[in-house]
Scaffold this motif. Structure first.
Motif, mmCIF file in Angstrom:
data_model
loop_
_atom_site.group_PDB
_atom_site.id
_atom_site.type_symbol
_atom_site.label_atom_id
_atom_site.label_comp_id
_atom_site.label_asym_id
_atom_site.label_seq_id
_atom_site.Cartn_x
_atom_site.Cartn_y
_atom_site.Cartn_z
ATOM 1 N N GLU A 114 1.596 -0.101 1.147
ATOM 2 C CA GLU A 114 1.487 -0.144 -0.310
ATOM 3 C C GLU A 114 1.262 1.248 -0.886
ATOM 4 O O GLU A 114 1.757 1.577 -1.958
ATOM 5 C CB GLU A 114 0.346 -1.072 -0.713
ATOM 6 N N HIS A 115 0.542 2.072 -0.151
ATOM 7 C CA HIS A 115 0.204 3.397 -0.655
ATOM 8 C C HIS A 115 1.130 4.498 -0.118
ATOM 9 O O HIS A 115 0.781 5.679 -0.148
ATOM 10 C CB HIS A 115 -1.271 3.680 -0.390
ATOM 11 N N HIS A 116 2.298 4.045 0.361
ATOM 12 C CA HIS A 116 3.388 4.969 0.678
ATOM 13 C C HIS A 116 4.656 4.613 -0.098
ATOM 14 O O HIS A 116 5.679 5.282 0.049
ATOM 15 C CB HIS A 116 3.709 4.944 2.173
ATOM 16 N N ILE A 169 -1.755 -2.698 3.279
ATOM 17 C CA ILE A 169 -2.451 -1.642 2.531
ATOM 18 C C ILE A 169 -1.821 -0.286 2.816
ATOM 19 O O ILE A 169 -1.564 0.508 1.910
ATOM 20 C CB ILE A 169 -3.951 -1.619 2.887
ATOM 21 N N LYS A 207 -4.445 7.697 6.368
ATOM 22 C CA LYS A 207 -4.296 6.488 5.555
ATOM 23 C C LYS A 207 -4.362 5.239 6.428
ATOM 24 O O LYS A 207 -4.913 4.206 6.014
ATOM 25 C CB LYS A 207 -2.972 6.509 4.794
ATOM 26 N N GLN A 245 9.217 6.662 2.792
ATOM 27 C CA GLN A 245 8.427 5.434 2.869
ATOM 28 C C GLN A 245 8.879 4.596 4.068
ATOM 29 O O GLN A 245 8.086 3.855 4.655
ATOM 30 C CB GLN A 245 8.575 4.619 1.585
ATOM 31 N N GLY A 299 5.665 5.651 5.952
ATOM 32 C CA GLY A 299 5.054 4.423 5.466
ATOM 33 C C GLY A 299 5.010 3.347 6.532
ATOM 34 O O GLY A 299 3.986 2.691 6.743
ATOM 35 N N ALA A 336 -6.909 2.298 5.902
ATOM 36 C CA ALA A 336 -6.393 0.948 5.656
ATOM 37 C C ALA A 336 -7.034 -0.055 6.601
ATOM 38 O O ALA A 336 -7.362 -1.193 6.205
ATOM 39 C CB ALA A 336 -4.875 0.930 5.804
#
Length: 473
Positions: free
Chosen positions: A390-392, A387, A418, A356, A360, A422
């Motif tokens: 957040e999704h990592h 965004i 991603k 992350q 991320g 995002a």
């Protein structure tokens, strides 16, 4: 307040890892400078290097021993012809001699003079100790590679001084809220605020020159990766995929260099599936070059080096066929600033925070930068970065065999996709309706990093690294 330039976040170096390759390389260079500053360089009788923690556990797969030798040899990761690396290493191993800083020949056996210690030093998981024998006495110096090619000395009495760099920026920024405040007060986009900070330490002509050099390195890296076939080194026998993807995707327009390649891609079909494949192809290309000790740009790390160039390339070949250096400049300035916020508030080291902290963060950097180029407001830029991160959250670092290959290479493609998604979500978001600000996700990422089991922090002791054996590959 810590001042971090865009050129601190985006460094040119050699793969496969910024923390495990570039960092130790730079540490070796710093140690040589230290010896010279102390007037002891000419008195060194022998040298020895100890690697600790994550540097030891995945050091072989990350070529940490090679990096140390190249740094001690006096080679520069920004300029060394990468095709000479195998020869230099082979000569050191066969002769059992290392020419320190290319000046003094010393007896050196890599098998015994570079030691991999599983022990973790308390200050950081990427520790290394250089020892020089001088007048029959050992003189030791300890360094830590803290991610993204950043290296600090061990300061037990006041280690915070490693990070507290007196800030000379006119608009000092630690958090997203501070960045937005400057944008509002000055009525400037994020890229311009960052540029004003950079202009306080170097001329704009120099800024432009260095940003162009960074982009040229990124573009060349993508080009090389897309035009090199075969298997990656290291024992996993991973097949390079960017070459095949480029061959399948490219159109009929001929090209003979990276710039012509951009124009050629612009003439190809751009349906949704092709766009996804092109973005993935660019990202895979960079990290295949990285995995083979090629030259890349840490963005913010080597392991995540493919995300930012692939998203910027997407903008140039899909979104805006008239894109030029000014667009590239804005993109890199915004990306660098977002990366610095994560570094100050959390970490960009997988050995500290898992993947992350690498994929991320790079996805957040790319998402925010793309959002500004697509016309987003400063608020929307930070929404995109939030965004993407957040999704990592919680993404582990578990490289098979300690190599920056599986799952690392594919993760760059996923991080790039991603980032684009995002950016599009952020552009359709009213900032008044946002529930999670960027600073909250930075804080959450750091808390997640501290809670994460150490075996998922670049040690190859958990996850895919133990679920898939080298023999299975």
């Amino acid at each position: 307040m810590e001042c971090i330039s865009v050129f601190d976040m985006l460094k040119i170096g050699v793969g496969p890892s910024s923390s495990h390759t570039l960092g130790p390389w730079r540490a070796a260079e710093r140690w040589i400078k230290e010896l010279k500053a102390n007037n002891t360089f000419d008195k060194v009788e022998s040298i020895h290097v100890d690697l600790y923690g994550s540097l030891s556990l995945t050091g072989k797969g990350h070529a940490t021993d090679y990096a140390v030798m190249l740094g001690l040899f006096g080679s520069d990761p920004e300029t060394i012809p990468t095709d000479t690396i195998p020869t230099i290493i082979s000569n050191i191993k066969s002769s059992k001699t290392l020419v320190l800083n290319n000046e003094r020949a010393l007896s050196f056996n890599p098998e015994t003079d570079i030691v991999f210690n599983r022990k973790f030093l308390p200050f950081h998981s990427n520790g290394m100790e250089f020892t020089a024998m001088i007048g029959g006495k050992k003189k030791k110096s300890t360094f830590y590679s803290i991610g993204g090619g950043f290296v600090v000395k061990e300061e037990r009495t006041n280690h915070k001084r490693n990070f507290e760099i007196k800030c000379s920026f006119p608009y000092p920024i630690d958090k997203g809220t501070e960045l937005l405040q400057f944008c509002n007060d000055l009525d400037l986009p994020i890229s311009q605020v960052v540029l004003e900070n950079e202009k306080s330490i170097r001329e704009e002509t120099e800024i432009d020159k260095e940003l162009q050099r960074i982009w040229d390195t990124m573009l060349e890296c993508m080009y090389i990766g897309c035009h090199t076939e075969g298997n990656l080194p290291g024992g996993l026998n991973v097949r390079r995929r960017a070459y095949d993807m480029n061959q399948n995707l490219k159109g009929v327009t001929p090209y003979s260099n990276p710039v012509e390649w951009i124009y050629s891609i612009r003439s190809t079909e751009v349906k949704f599936r092709q766009i996804i494949k092109w973005v993935s192809c660019f990202a895979l290309a960079v990290n295949e070059v990285n995995a083979s000790l090629g030259r890349v740009v840490t963005a913010p790390t080597n392991g995540s080096a493919g995300v930012i160039p692939s998203v910027l390339m997407y903008y140039l070949v899909i979104e805006n066929h008239d894109g030029n250096f000014e667009d590239i400049k804005k993109f890199l300035l915004v990306a660098g600033e977002i990366g610095s916020i994560f570094k100050k508030g959390a970490t960009i080291s997988a050995a500290m925070g898992g993947c992350q902290a690498e994929i991320g963060v790079s996805s957040a950097m790319a998402a925010g930068a793309l959002t500004e180029l697509l016309g987003g407001t400063p608020e929307q830029v930070l929404i995109a970065a939030e965004i993407a991160m957040e999704h990592h959250l919680g993404l582990t670092c578990d490289p098979i065999g300690g190599l920056v290959q599986i799952p690392c290479i594919e993760r760059n493609a996923m991080g790039a996709i991603k980032a684009i998604n995002a950016a599009e979500l952020a552009l359709d978001t009213d900032p008044k309706n946002v529930k999670v600000p960027l600073d909250k996700v930075v804080q959450t990422m750091w808390e997640t990093a501290k809670d994460m089991n150490s075996k998922y922090k670049e040690t190859s002791e958990g996850g895919l690294a133990v679920g898939v054996n080298m023999a299975d590959c």
